[in-house]
Design an enzyme around this catalytic site. Structure first.
Site, PDB file in Angstrom:
ATOM      1  N   CYS A 186     -19.945  -6.809   2.087  1.00  0.00           N
ATOM      2  CA  CYS A 186     -19.375  -5.477   2.291  1.00  0.00           C
ATOM      3  C   CYS A 186     -18.021  -5.445   1.591  1.00  0.00           C
ATOM      4  O   CYS A 186     -17.213  -6.358   1.760  1.00  0.00           O
ATOM      5  CB  CYS A 186     -19.208  -5.192   3.780  1.00  0.00           C
ATOM      6  SG  CYS A 186     -18.425  -3.590   4.148  1.00  0.00           S
ATOM      7  N   CYS A 221      -1.184   1.188  10.399  1.00  0.00           N
ATOM      8  CA  CYS A 221      -1.360   0.055   9.488  1.00  0.00           C
ATOM      9  C   CYS A 221      -0.053  -0.662   9.162  1.00  0.00           C
ATOM     10  O   CYS A 221       0.913  -0.036   8.703  1.00  0.00           O
ATOM     11  CB  CYS A 221      -2.036   0.526   8.200  1.00  0.00           C
ATOM     12  SG  CYS A 221      -2.413  -0.833   7.068  1.00  0.00           S
ATOM     13  N   ARG A 275     -20.382  -1.908  15.687  1.00  0.00           N
ATOM     14  CA  ARG A 275     -19.644  -3.171  15.639  1.00  0.00           C
ATOM     15  C   ARG A 275     -18.343  -3.067  16.426  1.00  0.00           C
ATOM     16  O   ARG A 275     -17.532  -2.170  16.183  1.00  0.00           O
ATOM     17  CB  ARG A 275     -19.335  -3.548  14.183  1.00  0.00           C
ATOM     18  CG  ARG A 275     -18.670  -4.918  14.043  1.00  0.00           C
ATOM     19  CD  ARG A 275     -18.343  -5.269  12.594  1.00  0.00           C
ATOM     20  NE  ARG A 275     -19.370  -4.800  11.703  1.00  0.00           N
ATOM     21  CZ  ARG A 275     -19.166  -3.917  10.719  1.00  0.00           C
ATOM     22  NH1 ARG A 275     -17.954  -3.452  10.499  1.00  0.00           N
ATOM     23  NH2 ARG A 275     -20.156  -3.521   9.959  1.00  0.00           N
ATOM     24  N   CYS A 335       0.835  -1.204   0.000  1.00  0.00           N
ATOM     25  CA  CYS A 335       0.000   0.000   0.000  1.00  0.00           C
ATOM     26  C   CYS A 335       0.871   1.257   0.000  1.00  0.00           C
ATOM     27  O   CYS A 335       1.779   1.387   0.827  1.00  0.00           O
ATOM     28  CB  CYS A 335      -0.916   0.013   1.220  1.00  0.00           C
ATOM     29  SG  CYS A 335      -2.040   1.434   1.225  1.00  0.00           S
ATOM     30  N   CYS A 352     -20.689   2.279   5.334  1.00  0.00           N
ATOM     31  CA  CYS A 352     -20.108   1.802   6.587  1.00  0.00           C
ATOM     32  C   CYS A 352     -18.859   2.638   6.849  1.00  0.00           C
ATOM     33  O   CYS A 352     -17.972   2.715   5.999  1.00  0.00           O
ATOM     34  CB  CYS A 352     -19.754   0.322   6.460  1.00  0.00           C
ATOM     35  SG  CYS A 352     -18.809  -0.366   7.841  1.00  0.00           S
ATOM     36  N   CYS A 373     -16.981  -9.601   4.397  1.00  0.00           N
ATOM     37  CA  CYS A 373     -16.312  -8.341   4.087  1.00  0.00           C
ATOM     38  C   CYS A 373     -15.071  -8.597   3.232  1.00  0.00           C
ATOM     39  O   CYS A 373     -14.115  -9.239   3.693  1.00  0.00           O
ATOM     40  CB  CYS A 373     -15.910  -7.639   5.376  1.00  0.00           C
ATOM     41  SG  CYS A 373     -17.284  -7.405   6.532  1.00  0.00           S
ATOM     42  N   CYS A 382      -0.492   5.487   6.534  1.00  0.00           N
ATOM     43  CA  CYS A 382      -1.311   5.467   7.751  1.00  0.00           C
ATOM     44  C   CYS A 382      -0.510   4.868   8.918  1.00  0.00           C
ATOM     45  O   CYS A 382       0.023   3.757   8.811  1.00  0.00           O
ATOM     46  CB  CYS A 382      -2.576   4.658   7.517  1.00  0.00           C
ATOM     47  SG  CYS A 382      -3.579   5.271   6.122  1.00  0.00           S
TER      48      CYS A 382
END
Length: 331
Positions: A140, A71, A270, A64, A200, A108, A68
């Site tokens: 999702c 992460c 959640r 990626c 979401c 998901c 962030c």
């Protein structure tokens, strides 16, 4: 504070103030059970004693370009993780079979990266069509920043929900990442809503944010009208920018979950990543505020053993919300 009275006012349409929100997340530990009783009053009004189970498949791991700080898959992370390109349709279908067997109602499909290629979206759409036919699961997708035409393709294929977390407050965002803006995240959720897919969007708590930041984030998600709000608690991974950060305790996590319920009374709340290491032995109490959990493993960290989650729900006297095909198998 009379938490039951506040809960009843929330059910009647009251939006809690920032002062009341601060009282929730700073309440005395001796009041936690009373606070949760109020949260459960709201939760039970809208969701009864049912619990939604969600399961993740990490469809693309690592590589990626984003930075962030939380992460392990980011460009600045030195964490030791498994890295692989986008999974095949068949591998995604195998994960759906596993989710169905474990009584997850929502599957998901998550992929690392700034956003998907058209080829990635095509793989997901082809898989989703078969997942719907074979298992009837809600799906999702969480693929990053997407284009409007990609959102339309996902909607047409049958994707029910798209996740794109705000993660933290607007004020704290630049501390967490510099490769995209807070507005980029807002805009992505708005694209999803425009496409007709259920939005979401949620939080990661424990990233050196202030209590004011938590309140600001909870209110932003209310204003964004996210249907589902995953509340993650930072599981700091060695090799990430936030390595070694350990600000949370189980009692504070319960107060945060209560805040999100009082602030977003009608929404699916959640308990997500990090619940096992942060709520620890108090995990069951979290479900008096939340009505949904992830089962199985997360993206690059292990979750609680699924049978333990099923047993926890049984011990609480709660009921797993099944999709129709799962219900048919139980008859």
């Amino acid at each position: 504070m009379n938490w039951t009275k506040l809960a009843q006012e929330v059910i009647l349409g009251k939006e809690i103030t920032d002062e009341e929100a601060m009282q929730i997340i700073t309440c005395d530990d001796d009041e936690i059970l009373l606070l949760l009783q109020g949260a459960f009053t709201i939760r039970k009004h809208y969701y009864g004693k049912k619990v939604k189970l969600n399961m993740i498949i990490n469809a693309k791991s690592g590589y990626c370009p984003e930075d962030c700080g939380y992460c392990s898959q980011s460009s600045i992370s030195s964490a030791t993780i498994e890295k692989y390109p986008f999974l095949s349709k068949e591998e995604i279908l195998e994960g759906a079979k596993r989710a169905f067997e474990l009584k997850a109602g929502t599957y998901c499909i998550v992929a690392s990266g700034r956003g998907p290629t058209n080829r990635d979206v095509h793989t997901v759409t082809e898989a989703v069509k078969e997942i719907k036919e074979m298992y009837g699961l809600k799906v999702c997708a969480c693929l990053g920043i997407i284009k409007e035409e990609q959102a339309s393709d996902l909607k047409e294929a049958g994707v029910d929900r798209y996740n794109h977390n705000l993660n933290t407050s607007k004020e704290h965002h630049d501390y967490i990442t510099s490769t995209h803006t807070y507005q980029d995240r807002i805009d992505t959720v708005e694209k999803i809503k425009k496409s007709g897919i259920s939005p979401c969007s949620g939080a990661i708590i424990g990233m050196k944010e202030s209590k004011e930041d938590v309140i600001s984030l909870a209110r932003a998600l209310r204003e964004l009208d996210a249907d589902s709000i995953p509340v993650n608690f930072l599981h700091a991974i060695k090799g990430t920018k936030l390595e070694g950060v350990n600000e949370l305790n189980p009692r504070y996590c319960l107060k945060v979950l209560a805040l999100f319920r009082y602030m977003n009374p009608t929404k699916e709340i959640r308990i997500s990543g990090g619940r096992e290491v942060n709520l620890r032995s108090l995990q069951p109490l979290g479900l008096y505020a939340a009505n949904s959990i992830f089962i199985g493993d997360y993206l690059t960290t292990e979750g609680q053993e699924t049978n333990s989650d099923h047993k926890m729900l049984e011990d609480l006297g709660f009921e797993i919300e099944l999709v129709q095909k799962q219900e048919e198998l139980c008859l």
